[in-house]
Scaffold this motif. Structure first.
Motif, PDB file in Angstrom:
ATOM      1  N   UNK A   1       0.835  -1.209   0.000  1.00 44.52           N
ATOM      2  CA  UNK A   1       0.000   0.000   0.000  1.00 44.52           C
ATOM      3  C   UNK A   1       0.864   1.252   0.000  1.00 44.52           C
TER       4      UNK A   1
ATOM      5  N   UNK B   1       2.566  10.133   3.083  1.00 50.81           N
ATOM      6  CA  UNK B   1       2.005   9.075   3.928  1.00 50.81           C
ATOM      7  C   UNK B   1       2.349   7.701   3.354  1.00 50.81           C
TER       8      UNK B   1
ATOM      9  N   UNK C   1      -0.227  14.390   0.380  1.00 48.80           N
ATOM     10  CA  UNK C   1      -0.382  13.395   1.447  1.00 48.80           C
ATOM     11  C   UNK C   1      -0.142  11.976   0.921  1.00 48.80           C
ATOM     12  N   UNK C   2      -0.510  11.705  -0.325  1.00 45.52           N
ATOM     13  CA  UNK C   2      -0.277  10.374  -0.895  1.00 45.52           C
ATOM     14  C   UNK C   2       1.204  10.020  -0.849  1.00 45.52           C
TER      15      UNK C   2
ATOM     16  N   UNK D   1      -0.679  19.734   0.918  1.00 47.14           N
ATOM     17  CA  UNK D   1       0.277  18.684   1.276  1.00 47.14           C
ATOM     18  C   UNK D   1       0.087  17.532   0.290  1.00 47.14           C
TER      19      UNK D   1
ATOM     20  N   UNK E   1       0.700   4.099  -2.875  1.00 51.15           N
ATOM     21  CA  UNK E   1       0.341   5.488  -2.556  1.00 51.15           C
ATOM     22  C   UNK E   1       1.451   6.453  -2.949  1.00 51.15           C
TER      23      UNK E   1
ATOM     24  N   UNK F   1       5.669   6.865   4.724  1.00 51.98           N
ATOM     25  CA  UNK F   1       5.578   6.459   6.140  1.00 51.98           C
ATOM     26  C   UNK F   1       5.102   5.003   6.222  1.00 51.98           C
ATOM     27  N   UNK F   2       4.073   4.676   5.417  1.00 53.89           N
ATOM     28  CA  UNK F   2       3.537   3.315   5.466  1.00 53.89           C
ATOM     29  C   UNK F   2       4.552   2.294   4.963  1.00 53.89           C
TER      30      UNK F   2
END
Lengths: 67, 567
Positions: A16, A44, A40-41, A38, A20, A47-48
């Motif tokens: 994922x 984040x 974010x995709x 931001x 993203x 981060x994931x």
């Protein structure tokens, strides 16, 4: 128990995260408009990905230790 | 909300992993203990995450965000007062009897401690309740999918039911627990960015505080009403919940919270699956740590949404209104997902919601198939059979349980009132339970007749109390007052808390009274089941932070700090 839970969790979040981040990189500024500037995709997703890889790393270490 | 290919790919990846887990686990389901209790081999941290996730269904996520908008910070009392102390009590004091007695379910503990009739009453009401709760999950999921994705009711119901069926049928409780862990991380990763972007929208924490002051003033409360907990509970008129501190502490903090967290097999089952006594005791304590922080993930979005609606934010986010002109608080989560998340993150947010719907349903189904097989089928239908037979029965119960849930989802769809009525009846049945367990575990004199009479009297007391009281501005009927209106409560929540307090009190007194008049069980039969007759559990863990009592004290201390920070 047959299956270390960290493997499916790590695999899911790595995949994922890659999806993203890749989509965010590709979509760029147009996407970021919605989330107040931001991307974010992209952020984040990264981060994931880090979390997913950490889970896989823990599972791998536990397996190496058991041997 | 317009999902694109990337969102569908993200959802698809999740479903593939879920089914993959079930298929992999199928090989390790050899005995009924594997299927119903994960072979009692789950490490504490996994059982702990499953313990909270099983409770964090999507209705909870959507409902808590709605309450955050409606009542503000005081909603976090459902976590800091209404969950943490009970979870610590379960881990430190009660788990030694549940796990130590080798009971395979909560009703089975009642059978060991009291008698057959007390177990039967609890097992049957619990089985009926789980089927209906799982049906309500399914119904709520279908409504949400129709709203967000435009899916047809039948498609949503059958698709989700089928996926849950496949993974539980294959991997039993372990499958359910693994999916709960997956859901835990999905909710954290799916909601954290929602809160971060939302905070940016309303101008950071400072902006949120200013916004909530406006909200409180516009509703005629003190400026801090949406940001405080105890300090606005001096009287029910000072806070939007209509609750005073005493009914909050007694009703929610003691009776309702201990009744749910310490006796509901849905959550206790996760701890019973742990690999050792120490792990079982640590399960609710480990669960309490993220539970304490969840308000910032699930309640804060509601507070952000109401601040943005009333005070205004950068993006112009505004809650929609219902036909009657009131704000539609249930839309907080769908609205924010659609407004703040670009495609990609949208897929992740939807996956997190779907995952919590399905685990909410799966939790009920795994609890149902266990209670049905061990406490109803094995107790009353076929007593002596091979373990393989009970494993098959468990798998069949999974199929039947899901079929009944689907039926319940359709009943709810057709007759909304029936559901309200059933939920009310369940509340009457559940309210007195904790008194029975408390007396059973800590007073050796408590007899089976006492427990049974107490439960019936407590349920009756709950019904009578509800029939005689009414929340302000409600009409007699399903809301109460169906016998006569003798007392008006400031809010439905206050009525609900007092119903629980009365049920607990009556059950406690009747259990004590009848126990004193009847013969107790001989003490030698109660070893391992009652506190005073069981050798103390000395934790074998060497490290201080692994000892349940120490961990429990740390968790309680942290909860006190949170209460003081948001006093």
């Amino acid at each position: 128990m047959g299956l270390d839970i960290r493997i499916p969790v790590g695999a899911l979040f790595s995949v994922l995260g890659l999806l993203l981040a890749g989509y965010g990189l590709h979509g760029g500024a147009a996407l970021a408009q919605r989330s107040l500037g931001i991307n974010i995709d992209l952020w984040w997703g990264m981060v994931m990905l880090v979390f997913g890889l950490a889970m896989l790393g823990l599972a791998w270490r536990a397996r190496a230790r058991r041997r | 909300m317009h999902p694109k290919a990337i969102d569908w790919i993200i959802m698809g990846t999740y479903f593939a992993v879920v089914l993959g887990i079930g298929a992999t686990l199928k090989r390790s389901m050899r005995t009924s203990t594997d299927f119903f209790l994960s072979g009692r081999a789950i490490p504490a941290w996994i059982a702990g995450l499953a313990f909270i996730s099983a409770n964090l269904g999507a209705q909870e996520v959507i409902g808590m965000a709605a309450s955050g908008a409606k009542y503000g910070m005081a909603t976090s009392q459902f976590y800091w007062v209404g969950a943490i102390p009970a979870m610590v009590f379960l881990g430190v004091f009660m788990m030694p009897f549940y796990y130590g007695s080798r009971a395979r379910s909560v009703p089975e503990y009642l059978k060991l401690r009291f008698d057959e009739k007390t177990r039967g009453l609890n097992a049957i009401t619990f089985a009926v309740m789980t089927v209906f709760s799982s049906g309500i999950s399914l119904y709520a999921l279908a409504l949400l999918l129709r709203l967000l994705l435009g899916w047809d009711f039948n498609t949503s119901v059958s698709l989700s039911a089928l996926i849950v069926l496949v993974y539980i049928f294959l991997g039993g409780l372990t499958s359910a627990i693994y999916n709960e862990v997956l859901q835990f991380f999905l909710i954290v990763f799916g909601f954290a960015p929602l809160v971060l972007i939302g905070l940016k929208d309303v101008g950071g924490w400072q902006g949120l505080v200013a916004g909530l002051h406006t909200v409180a003033r516009s509703r005629g409360f003190a400026p801090d009403a949406w940001l405080s907990t105890w300090s606005v509970m001096g009287s029910p008129h000072e806070n939007p919940m209509g609750i005073d501190w005493f009914s909050m502490a007694m009703g929610l903090g003691f009776v309702l919270s201990f009744g749910y967290w310490c006796t509901d097999f849905l959550v206790v089952q996760r701890a019973l699956s742990a690999e050792s006594m120490d792990s079982a005791r640590r399960t609710p304590l480990i669960a309490a740590i993220p539970k304490m922080l969840f308000p910032f993930l699930v309640i804060l979005p509601g507070m952000i949404a109401i601040a943005a609606t009333v005070h205004g934010g950068a993006s112009g986010l505004t809650l929609p209104r219902q036909a009657d002109g009131h704000l539609n608080y249930n839309m907080v989560v769908p609205l924010m997902l659609g407004r703040y998340f670009p495609n990609g993150m949208l897929g992740l947010g939807l996956t997190a919601l779907m995952a919590s719907f399905m685990t909410g349903m799966a939790g009920n189904v795994t609890a149902f198939n266990t209670v049905w097989t061990y406490d109803i089928y094995q107790a009353y239908i076929r007593r002596e059979a091979s373990d393989a037979h009970y494993l098959t029965v468990g798998r069949m119960a999974t199929v039947v349980g899901i079929a009944l849930s689907v039926a319940a989802a359709y009943v709810t769809h057709r007759f909304n009132n029936i559901m309200d009525l059933l939920q009310l009846l369940f509340a009457f049945v559940n309210a007195p339970l904790f008194a029975t367990f408390l007396l059973g575990m800590f007073w050796k004199r408590t007899s089976g007749h006492g427990a049974f009479a107490g439960l019936l009297a407590g349920t009756a007391a709950a019904a009578v109390h509800h029939g005689l009281t009414l929340p302000a501005r409600a009409t007699p009927g399903i809301k109460g007052g169906w016998i006569a209106v003798m007392h008006l409560y400031p809010s439905p929540m206050a009525q609900n808390f007092w119903t629980a307090i009365y049920a607990f009190g009556v059950c406690f007194l009747v259990t004590v009274g009848v126990s004193l008049a009847t013969r107790p069980r001989p003490e030698r039969e109660l070893v391992g089941l009652v506190y005073s007759l069981t050798p103390r559990q000395d934790s074998s863990a060497a490290r201080w932070y692994r000892r349940p009592a120490v961990l429990g004290a740390c968790v309680l201390g942290a909860a006190v700090v949170l209460n003081l920070l948001f006093w």
